[in-house]
Design a protein around this motif. Structure first.
Motif: not given
Length: 168
Positions: A40-58
């Motif tokens: 799911x996470x190709x090189x240069x894509x979102x890390x799990x921790x980054x996705x967690x931050x973005x999910x809170x903002x969404x």
């Protein structure tokens, strides 16, 4: 399911159900990480921790970094570093808080929303394929149980932190 009778750690009293739950959660976390890293996470894509931050903002909209940290149960310095990287990548934007110019408000940028949606779309497809033998009712029941367990563990950890001396 046959529960092991031997303690997982020699010398530690066996609480079979709690230890089996711990093992089950650990296995689930490892399985999810395996899917993330391999598919799911190709090189240069979102890390799990980054996705967690973005999910809170969404989910919760524009807010201070400290609020995000509190919701994720991590130190504000961790989120501050993530936000700096996410802003550099164009995934979030920051502006001064009108109520306190010393503090910034963070919001999800359109590119951040698009990457988060793409990640979770792929994630959902992979999970649906892996869980093909489970109907929607079984998946929803499992999700509810896992959320209850997560809340109970979080509440217990919070009460332990409150009861510990601060060292003052």
């Amino acid at each position: 399911m046959q529960l092991a009778q031997e303690p997982l750690v020699p010398g530690v009293e066996r609480d079979a159900s709690a230890q089996e739950l711990l093992e089950g959660v650990s296995s689930l976390v490892r399985a999810v990480r395996c899917i993330e890293h391999r598919h799911l996470i190709p090189e240069g894509r979102l890390r799990r921790s980054d996705a967690s931050v973005l999910r809170v903002l969404l989910r919760d909209g524009e807010q201070r970094g400290g609020e995000i940290a509190a919701k994720l149960g991590v130190d504000a310095s961790v989120v501050s570093r993530q936000l700096t990287a996410l802003e550099a990548d164009g995934l979030v934007s920051r502006r001064p808080d009108p109520a306190d110019a010393r503090v910034g408000l963070v919001s999800l940028a359109p590119q951040g929303k698009a990457q988060l949606e793409a990640l979770y779309s792929t994630y959902t497809q992979q999970l649906r394929t892996a869980m093909a033998d489970f109907d929607d009712d079984a998946l929803l029941a499992a999700a509810e149980t896992m959320q209850r367990i997560a809340r109970a563990i979080t509440e217990a950890a919070t009460s332990v932190r409150r009861s510990q001396p601060t060292g003052d």
